[in-house]
Design an enzyme around this catalytic site. Structure first.
Site, PDB file in Angstrom:
ATOM      1  N   HIS A 131       0.832  -1.210   0.000  1.00  0.00           N
ATOM      2  CA  HIS A 131       0.000   0.000   0.000  1.00  0.00           C
ATOM      3  C   HIS A 131       0.866   1.259   0.000  1.00  0.00           C
ATOM      4  CE1 HIS A 131      -3.368   2.658   1.403  1.00  0.00           C
ATOM      5  NE2 HIS A 131      -2.367   3.269   2.013  1.00  0.00           N
ATOM      6  N   GLU A 132       1.896   1.270   0.840  1.00  0.00           N
ATOM      7  CA  GLU A 132       2.769   2.450   0.909  1.00  0.00           C
ATOM      8  C   GLU A 132       3.584   2.605  -0.370  1.00  0.00           C
ATOM      9  OE1 GLU A 132       2.153   4.498   3.080  1.00  0.00           O
ATOM     10  OE2 GLU A 132       0.995   3.224   4.415  1.00  0.00           O
ATOM     11  N   HIS A 135       1.490   4.436  -2.811  1.00  0.00           N
ATOM     12  CA  HIS A 135       1.503   5.882  -2.591  1.00  0.00           C
ATOM     13  C   HIS A 135       2.737   6.515  -3.238  1.00  0.00           C
ATOM     14  CE1 HIS A 135      -1.975   6.796  -0.214  1.00  0.00           C
ATOM     15  NE2 HIS A 135      -1.660   5.974   0.773  1.00  0.00           N
ATOM     16  N   GLU A 199      -6.293   7.254  -0.805  1.00  0.00           N
ATOM     17  CA  GLU A 199      -6.269   6.004  -0.049  1.00  0.00           C
ATOM     18  C   GLU A 199      -6.944   4.877  -0.814  1.00  0.00           C
ATOM     19  OE1 GLU A 199      -4.590   5.281   2.630  1.00  0.00           O
ATOM     20  OE2 GLU A 199      -3.829   7.332   2.697  1.00  0.00           O
TER      21      GLU A 199
END
Length: 306
Positions: A131-132, A135, A199
Site C-alpha cells: 500500500h505504501e 503511494h 487512499e
C-alpha cells in the site's frame, strides 16, 4: 488524469485560502506576501518533506542488517512494482501504523511502527508495505506532505487573525475569531478530500502489487481497531501529518471523526474483498505470528536483538 485535476484544484483552493488570510492580515500586500510564503514553503517541502516528517515522528532508519526480512520483503515488492527500493524506518510507538514519504520514487521512505511488527502477520505486513509503495508510485507522498505543510500554515495564520484582525479593520475581532475557527477547518476539509481519494487508489494498487487483497483488508481492520485503543504521541503532537498514515493515528484522542482525513475503513475493506472475489466479511485471523523480528528481552538495535 481526472484525479490529478482534482488534486490540482484542491491545492489551488489551499493557496487561495492562504492568500485570503494574508489579505485579512495585511491587505493586498499581505496577500502577495502570503502567496510568496506559501510558494517558499512548498519549495522547502519539496526538497525536505521526508526529513521533516520522519524527524517529527521520531523515526529511526533501519539498515539491512537490523531488518533483513523486512528489507527483503520490501525489495521484492518494489521489484514487482518496477520502482526503486525505498529507505525503511522504524517508528518507536506501539500503535500499529505506517506511512510513506519522499518527493519521488528515487527519494522515498517507508516508515512502520513497532506495533505494526508486533501485532500483524507477515502477509498483513506485506499488504501494508505494498500500500505504501503504491503511494510512492502515485507520487501521493509529495502531494500529502505539501498539503500537510499548507494546512499547518493556515492553522497558524488563523490563530494570528485573532490578534491582527481588528487592527487592520478587516473583520474586526469577530472576523478574527471566525478566521481562527473556519480557516483551519476549511484546510482540513481540503486535506481530507485529497487524502480520501488517494487512499482508495493506494489500496487497489497495493493489492495488485502484493497479490493479496484479503491480507491488506485484514491489516486495515487490525490497525483500525488497535489505533482506537492506543496513543501515538508523535502523531498527536503533529496532527497535520495524520493524513499520511495508512489509518488515522489520532483515533485514540479524537472522538469526533466528522472531519477525518481517511475514508471509512469498512468501505476500504469491502472494496478489497471485492477485488478478492468474495463477499465482504470480517477478515480471518492471522495465520500465525510474523517471522519479522520483534523487540527482544535485551534490545541492541531498534529491532530488538539486531
Amino acid at each position: 488524469m481526472a484525479g490529478n485535476v482534482k488534486v490540482f484544484m484542491l491545492m489551488a483552493a489551499l493557496t487561495a485560502l492562504v492568500m485570503a488570510l494574508g489579505w485579512m492580515l495585511g491587505g493586498s500586500g499581505g496577500a502577495v506576501m502570503a502567496l510568496v510564503i506559501a510558494g517558499g514553503m512548498n519549495f522547502f517541502s519539496y526538497w525536505n518533506s521526508d526529513k521533516m516528517v520522519l524527524r517529527q515522528q521520531g523515526a529511526v532508519e533501519l539498515s539491512p542488517q537490523q531488518g533483513a526480512e523486512l528489507h527483503a520483503m520490501t525489495a521484492r515488492l518494489a521489484e514487482r512494482a518496477q520502482m526503486p527500493m525505498p529507505k525503511l524506518y522504524l517508528l518507536p510507538t506501539q500503535q500499529p501504523n505506517a506511512f510513506a514519504t519522499g518527493r519521488n520514487p528515487q527519494n522515498s521512505a517507508v516508515a512502520v511502527t513497532q506495533g505494526l511488527l508486533n501485532h500483524l502477520s507477515a502477509d498483513e505486513i506485506e499488504g501494508v508495505i505494498a500500500h505504501e509503495l503504491a503511494h510512492i508510485q502515485h507520487r501521493d507522498t509529495l502531494t500529502m506532505t505539501v498539503t500537510a505543510t499548507m494546512a499547518g500554515a493556515i492553522a497558524m495564520m488563523g490563530n494570528m487573525m485573532l490578534f491582527a484582525g481588528n487592527r487592520e479593520g478587516r473583520g474586526g475581532m469577530i472576523g478574527g475569531i471566525l478566521a481562527m475557527i473556519l480557516a483551519p477547518m476549511a484546510a482540513m476539509m481540503v486535506q481530507m478530500a485529497i487524502s480520501r481519494a488517494r487512499e482508495y487508489e493506494a489500496d487497489a494498487t497495493g493489492a495488485q502489487i502484493s497479490g493479496k487483497p484479503r491480507a491488506l483488508a485484514s491489516a486495515l481492520s487490525r490497525i483500525a481497531q488497535a489505533a482506537g485503543r492506543s496513543v501515538n504521541l508523535p502523531a498527536e503532537k503533529n496532527p497535520a501529518a495524520a493524513a499520511m498514515f495508512i489509518i488515522n493515528p489520532l483515533h485514540a484522542m479524537r472522538a469526533d471523526r466528522l472531519f477525518t482525513t481517511h475514508p471509512p475503513t469498512e468501505e476500504r475493506i469491502a472494496r478489497l474483498m471485492a477485488m478478492d472475489g468474495t463477499a465482504p466479511r470480517d477478515p480471518a485471523p492471522a495465520a500465525g505470528p510474523s517471522r519479522i523480528p520483534r523487540t527482544g528481552a535485551a534490545p541492541r538495535t531498534p529491532w530488538g536483538r539486531g
